[in-house]
Design an enzyme around this catalytic site. Structure first.
Site, PDB file in Angstrom:
ATOM      1  N   THR A  23     -10.943  18.801 -68.851  1.00 15.56           N
ATOM      2  CA  THR A  23     -12.185  18.288 -67.843  1.00 15.56           C
ATOM      3  C   THR A  23     -11.656  18.047 -66.622  1.00 15.56           C
ATOM      4  OG1 THR A  23     -13.206  17.477 -69.764  1.00 15.56           O
ATOM      5  CG2 THR A  23     -13.857  16.610 -67.532  1.00 15.56           C
ATOM      6  N   ARG A  61      -9.989  13.963 -85.165  1.00 16.56           N
ATOM      7  CA  ARG A  61     -11.190  12.903 -84.643  1.00 16.56           C
ATOM      8  C   ARG A  61     -12.485  13.634 -84.377  1.00 16.56           C
ATOM      9  NH1 ARG A  61      -6.376  10.635 -82.403  1.00 16.56           N
ATOM     10  NH2 ARG A  61      -6.464  12.343 -81.247  1.00 16.56           N
ATOM     11  N   LYS A 109      -3.923  11.455 -77.007  1.00 11.61           N
ATOM     12  CA  LYS A 109      -4.165  12.848 -76.561  1.00 11.61           C
ATOM     13  C   LYS A 109      -2.867  13.604 -76.048  1.00 11.61           C
ATOM     14  CE  LYS A 109      -6.717  15.099 -72.996  1.00 11.61           C
ATOM     15  NZ  LYS A 109      -7.161  16.175 -73.946  1.00 11.61           N
ATOM     16  N   ASN A 121     -15.489  20.343 -71.701  1.00  7.84           N
ATOM     17  CA  ASN A 121     -16.130  19.241 -71.991  1.00  7.84           C
ATOM     18  C   ASN A 121     -17.554  19.957 -72.499  1.00  7.84           C
ATOM     19  OD1 ASN A 121     -17.809  16.874 -71.646  1.00  7.84           O
ATOM     20  ND2 ASN A 121     -16.013  15.994 -71.175  1.00  7.84           N
ATOM     21  N   HIS A 162      -7.537   8.729 -71.050  1.00  8.42           N
ATOM     22  CA  HIS A 162      -7.943   8.907 -72.415  1.00  8.42           C
ATOM     23  C   HIS A 162      -7.119   8.136 -73.146  1.00  8.42           C
ATOM     24  CE1 HIS A 162      -9.854  12.801 -70.611  1.00  8.42           C
ATOM     25  NE2 HIS A 162     -10.287  12.859 -71.718  1.00  8.42           N
ATOM     26  N   HIS A 163      -7.280   7.995 -74.471  1.00  7.27           N
ATOM     27  CA  HIS A 163      -6.689   7.270 -75.457  1.00  7.27           C
ATOM     28  C   HIS A 163      -5.191   7.777 -75.554  1.00  7.27           C
ATOM     29  CE1 HIS A 163      -7.197  10.894 -77.898  1.00  7.27           C
ATOM     30  NE2 HIS A 163      -8.426  11.086 -77.584  1.00  7.27           N
TER      31      HIS A 163
END
Ligand code: NAD
Length: 270
Positions: free
Chosen positions: A164, A12, A157, A121, A153-154
């Site tokens: 972060t 991604r 992950k 990040n 998060h999606h």
């Protein structure tokens, strides 16, 4: 023109990077690194002339100015073991999170002969948030204010809590003069007992297409402060990583931070 090798080019972030580079006059992707190096046509569709394995990338790295790595912890490890000599005198920008302690040690060694920038990040907002969290934690009494960090998060992950969230927890404990390892609490379940003062809680939500949300809560008996950040587009991180690549190209060996790139005090590392 600064020439880049992107490690994790099929991912991604790798794709977000390749797309931005395609629209930039001052940057070019000279090669990609990923699993199953494929036919040249597929590589070109991904925005680079060729793809190599992480362990066999020394040749393409020798011809590049900056290696940008957004892959997976074992790929980063292989990159550092297989291409240590090739990386000497060039620059390395690492966004991969969840690195093993052994990989961190290799990075520290590599920084003796390579300019290395790692960031959990790459966004301006999160790097500013890190500073704000450290200042807020320093200003508030640890006995009266509880700190809890929630990240989302999606579902694809693979590490938790996010790098972060760990950087934010690190900033909060630094602000309090505490050691994160001694106060960190990853999630709660079952008979947890009462919450000890000074604890910093970390909680991971996973689902759908969430790009990256972080909230740091400072909770007292009658009031609560919440400092939060929401990433709205993955290209935010890619844009920051390219800013880092432009900034670090040609620098002397050593460790650098995103805060230096952005001209902020503090910032994330690791
Ligand atoms: P992804 O799964 O979409 O892409 C990872 C790519 O790396 C894949 O193409 C995969 O094939 C490749 N890869 C994995 N293991 C490999 C190996 N051993 N050898 C060669 N290639 C290998 O993941 P993503 O969403 O693009 O995220 C990549 C990393 O970047 C993760 O660690 C993520 O946490 C991190 N990330 C960091 C930031 C930041 O701002 N620092 C932002 C987003 C993501």
């Amino acid at each position: 023109v600064t020439s880049l090798v992107i490690c994790g080019i099929r991912g991604r972030m790798g794709q977000a990077l390749a797309q931005l580079v395609a629209g930039a006059d001052d940057l070019q992707v000279s090669a990609g690194i990923d699993r199953d190096p494929a036919a040249g046509t597929e590589a070109r569709e991904l925005g680079c002339p060729r793809i190599e394995d992480a362990g066999r990338a020394a040749g393409v790295i020798r011809e590049a100015d900056v290696v940008i790595d957004f892959s997976a912890p074992d790929a980063t490890h292989e990159l550092l073991t297989g291409s240590a000599d090739a990386l000497a005198g060039r620059a390395l920008v690492i966004g991969t999170t969840g690195l093993e302690a052994a990989t961190e040690r290799l990075l520290e060694e590599q920084a003796g002969r390579t300019a290395v920038l790692t960031a959990a990040n790459f966004s301006i907002g999160v790097n500013l948030l890190v500073t704000l969290v450290e200042q807020t934690a320093a200003a508030l009494d640890a006995g009266a204010w509880d700190i809890e960090i929630v990240e989302a998060h999606h579902g694809r992950k693979v590490d938790a809590p996010s790098g972060t969230a760990l950087a934010l927890a690190d900033a909060a404990s630094r602000g309090r003069g505490a050691k994160l390892d001694e106060v960190r609490r990853d999630g709660r379940s079952g008979r947890t007992g009462v919450r000890p003062p000074g604890e910093i809680g970390l909680h991971a939500v996973r689902g759908g297409g969430v790009i990256g949300d972080h909230a740091v809560m400072f909770i007292a008996a009658r009031e609560r402060i919440e400092l939060s950040h929401h990433a709205l587009d993955r290209s935010l991180f890619a844009e920051g990583a390219l800013a880092a690549a432009r900034w670090i190209a040609g620098r002397s060996p050593g460790r650098y931070t995103m805060a230096q790139v952005l001209g902020l005090h503090g910032g994330t590392r690791g």
